[in-house]
Design a protein around this motif. Structure first.
Motif, PDB file in Angstrom:
ATOM      1  N   PHE A  23       0.837  -1.202   0.000  1.00 32.49           N
ATOM      2  CA  PHE A  23       0.000   0.000   0.000  1.00 32.49           C
ATOM      3  C   PHE A  23       0.873   1.253   0.000  1.00 32.49           C
ATOM      4  N   TYR A  24       0.517   2.190  -0.878  1.00 31.53           N
ATOM      5  CA  TYR A  24       1.256   3.456  -0.982  1.00 31.53           C
ATOM      6  C   TYR A  24       0.260   4.618  -0.964  1.00 31.53           C
ATOM      7  N   PHE A  25       0.617   5.636  -0.205  1.00 32.94           N
ATOM      8  CA  PHE A  25      -0.193   6.859  -0.146  1.00 32.94           C
ATOM      9  C   PHE A  25       0.724   8.021  -0.481  1.00 32.94           C
ATOM     10  N   ASP A  26       0.305   8.857  -1.415  1.00 34.74           N
ATOM     11  CA  ASP A  26       1.207   9.864  -1.968  1.00 34.74           C
ATOM     12  C   ASP A  26       1.040  11.269  -1.385  1.00 34.74           C
ATOM     13  N   ASP A  27       0.083  11.449  -0.495  1.00 35.03           N
ATOM     14  CA  ASP A  27      -0.214  12.807  -0.018  1.00 35.03           C
ATOM     15  C   ASP A  27      -0.134  12.951   1.493  1.00 35.03           C
ATOM     16  N   TYR A  28       0.824  12.275   2.127  1.00 38.50           N
ATOM     17  CA  TYR A  28       0.931  12.347   3.586  1.00 38.50           C
ATOM     18  C   TYR A  28       1.082  13.785   4.080  1.00 38.50           C
ATOM     19  N   ALA A  29       1.929  14.558   3.430  1.00 38.80           N
ATOM     20  CA  ALA A  29       2.190  15.926   3.896  1.00 38.80           C
ATOM     21  C   ALA A  29       0.932  16.778   3.817  1.00 38.80           C
ATOM     22  N   ASP A  30       0.202  16.698   2.705  1.00 35.88           N
ATOM     23  CA  ASP A  30      -1.013  17.482   2.555  1.00 35.88           C
ATOM     24  C   ASP A  30      -2.102  17.011   3.511  1.00 35.88           C
ATOM     25  N   ALA A  31      -2.208  15.694   3.701  1.00 36.77           N
ATOM     26  CA  ALA A  31      -3.256  15.143   4.564  1.00 36.77           C
ATOM     27  C   ALA A  31      -3.043  15.506   6.023  1.00 36.77           C
ATOM     28  N   CYS A  32      -1.821  15.848   6.408  1.00 36.61           N
ATOM     29  CA  CYS A  32      -1.557  16.219   7.798  1.00 36.61           C
ATOM     30  C   CYS A  32      -2.396  17.416   8.237  1.00 36.61           C
ATOM     31  N   PHE A  33      -2.726  18.304   7.309  1.00 33.40           N
ATOM     32  CA  PHE A  33      -3.570  19.442   7.664  1.00 33.40           C
ATOM     33  C   PHE A  33      -4.910  18.965   8.250  1.00 33.40           C
ATOM     34  N   ALA A  34      -5.418  17.851   7.718  1.00 36.00           N
ATOM     35  CA  ALA A  34      -6.690  17.317   8.216  1.00 36.00           C
ATOM     36  C   ALA A  34      -6.489  16.436   9.440  1.00 36.00           C
ATOM     37  N   TRP A  35      -5.497  15.532   9.387  1.00 39.92           N
ATOM     38  CA  TRP A  35      -5.267  14.629  10.511  1.00 39.92           C
ATOM     39  C   TRP A  35      -5.013  15.392  11.812  1.00 39.92           C
ATOM     40  N   ARG A  36      -4.327  16.517  11.706  1.00 35.27           N
ATOM     41  CA  ARG A  36      -3.951  17.245  12.925  1.00 35.27           C
ATOM     42  C   ARG A  36      -5.119  17.955  13.592  1.00 35.27           C
TER      43      ARG A  36
END
Length: 511
Positions: free
Chosen positions: A398-411
């Protein structure tokens, strides 16, 4: 004319996981309409702000809602310049100061403006409208009382909506005392073992593993041994202990995961992804933020704290396995640590979740409040490729390419609906599930006493006879006669049946 935060989102092209709930427009008269959680407000021309960053942001702070995901994404696009200009033009203005503070807190970057030297201290966010720190931290630079309940790495928000405030009015201690008064002073402790096992079994039913008897017993042991008793439940050591207790000490990859993870379901053709969890390298910061929330909100409403800690944990999803059970463990653990329920008492919240289609669907809907919107935003950001074995022993393709952008939501998750759900589940659990269990226990004990008036026997034998009679329509089966030949005598068997049956047919709802 659209104004406020949505005007800025449109201008700067901000795409959100959690949408802005409020849209403000300038019209002729002031009106407000809400449909499916989305609010449309109209204001007369006298409310029209300057068509600038400061004008729209100030309008949003005045009349709309705090939205940390939006703020962090917006600041990443605008950079410091518009905030610096605003702060220099209005150095003592409360909205400029709040914006300057929020920029520095969210980005970790200093603005090129002097410290605020005048004016009273103001709250970063409204304690009337949000769940906040119980002890604000003074930020001298901005003359701000920082009452945000988390850290820049993880800060969930709970809006104190009318529904949430009403749900949080449920007096858990008073409801438990009512159970004591109705069924006896020690009823909660006498039902503790059964409720613990019931909670464990129902928790596995949620995970669709209701046939795993050994794991159900292990989780029941974890609940009984550690709920309210484990030091610092979100520490690495405590999470390892809980996970080991749930999965067994031979499980692979105990502790914080070192591999990617998604929540989904397997089909014959492919895996369906329902939710992607944060990158494993970021887990220590997320857990630290969740712990900071726990510490910062000590003394706040326990039901709200329990909901945020539990759902915050499950969205972070820090373990390879056992996340769902630890998530539900944290509800009881928090309530016990907050002394909202007595030590040793377990609320079978999982049993309530599985007790009806409404509560089960509500649980899934509550999880979907964040996860469904997350996957809509990142539907094309994951893929399956080459199989890799990670540091914790997990093989994954499994690969996810938008970890940095998704952090805005996860945080910065909005957990308002989650608090509402947990409060309702807990109230139903105490008033319905636990009351029913207490009533059953009282009836069973009376049946024991009446049975022993006819035939003296150990509790274990009495229990076996009571269960058999109840399950077989008040008939003595051949198997029961073989176990207890004395029941072959018709007159004695009839006396036994009448004694047991009388207990179940009377109303022992209250003492």
């Amino acid at each position: 004319m659209r104004v406020g935060f949505k005007a800025l989102a449109e201008k700067y092209g901000i795409a959100l996981v959690q949408p802005l709930r409020i849209e403000s427009q300038i019209g002729t008269v002031r009106t407000s309409h809400e449909v499916d959680g989305q609010v449309e407000n109209r204001y007369p021309p006298s409310y029209r702000p300057d068509d600038s960053f400061s004008g729209h942001f100030e309008f949003g702070l005045k009349y709309e809602e705090i939205h940390l995901e939006f703020f962090s994404r917006l600041f990443a696009v605008t950079g410091p310049v518009p905030i610096e200009e605003w702060c220099k033009q209005s150095p003592f203005g409360q909205y400029a100061r709040r914006t300057g503070f929020l920029y520095e807190w969210l980005t970790g970057k200093a603005l090129d403006v002097p410290d605020t030297s005048n004016g009273g201290y103001i709250e970063a966010i409204s304690a009337k409208h949000y769940l906040t720190r119980t002890g604000a931290v003074r930020i001298k630079r901005w003359r701000i009382n920082n009452n945000l309940p988390g850290t820049p790495d993880f800060c969930p928000l709970v809006r104190r909506t009318t529904s949430v405030q009403e749900a949080l009015q449920f007096n858990l201690d008073e409801a438990l005392q009512e159970l004591d008064q109705a069924f006896g002073a020690d009823i909660l402790m006498r039902t503790a073992s059964w409720l613990t096992f019931k909670e464990s079994r129902a928790s596995f039913l949620i995970e669709k593993e209701a046939d795993k008897a050994d794991r159900i017993q292990r989780f029941a042991h974890v609940i009984a041994r550690y709920c309210g008793r484990i030091d610092d439940p979100l520490s690495d050591a405590s999470l390892h202990t809980l996970q080991e207790g749930i999965l067994g000490h031979d499980a692979i990859g105990l502790g914080l995961r070192r591999s990617p993870v998604f929540v989904g379901q397997a089909t014959m053709r492919e895996d369906i992804v329902h939710y992607v969890a944060p990158q494993f390298d970021d887990l220590p910061n997320f857990i630290a933020g969740l712990k900071a929330f726990d510490e910062a909100t000590q003394g706040a409403e326990s039901l709200a704290r329990a909901a945020v800690l539990a759902f915050g944990f499950v969205y972070i999803h820090p373990m390879r396995d056992g996340n769902g059970r630890i998530h539900r463990f944290l509800i009881n653990d928090t309530l016990i640590r907050d002394k909202a329920i007595p030590q040793g008492v377990i609320l079978p919240v999982s049993a309530t979740i599985t007790s009806s289609l409404d509560f089960r669907a509500g649980y899934d809907r509550t999880l979907d409040v964040f996860s469904r919107r997350f996957m809509q935003r990142y539907a094309s950001a994951y893929r399956f490729g080459e199989l890799v074995t990670y540091e914790d022993g997990t093989p994954s393709n499994f690969y996810f390419d938008d970890y940095a952008d998704a952090c805005f939501a996860w945080r910065y998750p909005d957990l308002t609906e989650h608090v509402l759900y947990v409060a309702r589940v807990v109230e139903y659990t105490v008033r319905t599930e636990m009351a029913a269990e207490a009533r059953v226990l009282v009836v069973f004990q009376i049946a024991q006493e009446r049975l022993k008036e006819v035939l003296e026997m150990p509790d274990q034998d009495a229990n076996r006879i009571i269960r058999s009679l109840k399950e077989n329509g008040w008939q003595v089966t051949g198997k029961l006669q073989k176990q207890y030949p004395v029941l072959s005598e018709n007159s004695r068997a009839e006396r036994v049946i009448n004694a047991v049956r009388s207990a179940f047919e009377e109303d022992f709802g209250e003492k």
